[in-house]
Design a protein around this motif. Structure first.
Motif, PDB file in Angstrom:
ATOM      1  N   THR A  62       0.830  -1.208   0.000  1.00  0.00           N
ATOM      2  CA  THR A  62       0.000   0.000   0.000  1.00  0.00           C
ATOM      3  C   THR A  62       0.865   1.259   0.000  1.00  0.00           C
ATOM      4  O   THR A  62       0.610   2.209  -0.747  1.00  0.00           O
ATOM      5  N   ALA A  63       1.899   1.260   0.841  1.00  0.00           N
ATOM      6  CA  ALA A  63       2.808   2.405   0.909  1.00  0.00           C
ATOM      7  C   ALA A  63       3.510   2.621  -0.428  1.00  0.00           C
ATOM      8  O   ALA A  63       3.645   3.758  -0.900  1.00  0.00           O
ATOM      9  N   MET A  64       3.950   1.547  -1.053  1.00  0.00           N
ATOM     10  CA  MET A  64       4.644   1.669  -2.332  1.00  0.00           C
ATOM     11  C   MET A  64       3.693   2.143  -3.435  1.00  0.00           C
ATOM     12  O   MET A  64       4.090   2.936  -4.297  1.00  0.00           O
ATOM     13  N   ALA A  65       2.456   1.698  -3.398  1.00  0.00           N
ATOM     14  CA  ALA A  65       1.480   2.155  -4.386  1.00  0.00           C
ATOM     15  C   ALA A  65       1.271   3.661  -4.259  1.00  0.00           C
ATOM     16  O   ALA A  65       1.216   4.379  -5.271  1.00  0.00           O
ATOM     17  N   HIS A  66       1.188   4.151  -3.018  1.00  0.00           N
ATOM     18  CA  HIS A  66       1.038   5.596  -2.821  1.00  0.00           C
ATOM     19  C   HIS A  66       2.305   6.342  -3.242  1.00  0.00           C
ATOM     20  O   HIS A  66       2.224   7.377  -3.906  1.00  0.00           O
TER      21      HIS A  66
END
Length: 119
Positions: A62-66
């Motif tokens: 999720t962090a990498m997608a953001h």
């Protein structure tokens, strides 16, 4: 692998050394949403976290997608630093799982450019 590290860190915590709130506010100790339900009960975290458990791997994804939606390397650097302030487990999970993508953001050239741009 990330889940095993989270479980190991929780086992190493001394029960009663910190209140649940204090434990959550310590980015080096807290695994936040990845904290298993049994550990949440033991550490007094009931009501301080949402009811579900979100694995560290999902939080990293999720962090990498953001991160990938941010338009500049400086904003990406700032996001990663904010992430580190809130959850070191997720921050380091991103760096370990996506080293080639993240290291230029937290080291040179991005940090060097931030130093040059700072007035």
């Amino acid at each position: 692998e990330a889940e095993a590290l989270t479980a190991k860190r929780l086992e190493e915590e001394e029960e009663g050394s910190l209140s649940g709130y204090q434990w959550l506010k310590s980015p080096a100790r807290s695994s936040s949403l990845a904290t298993p339900l049994a550990a949440r009960a033991r550490l007094g975290l009931r009501g301080l976290l949402p009811g579900g458990v979100v694995s560290l791997d999902v939080q990293v994804d999720t962090a990498m997608a953001h991160l990938r939606t941010l338009p500049s390397d400086l904003l990406k650097y700032s996001y990663l630093q904010t992430l580190q302030d809130g959850s070191e487990a997720v921050y380091y999970g991103c760096l370990v799982a996506h080293t080639k993508e993240c290291m230029p953001l937290v080291y040179t050239p991005t940090v060097g450019q931030a130093c040059i741009d700072w007035h």
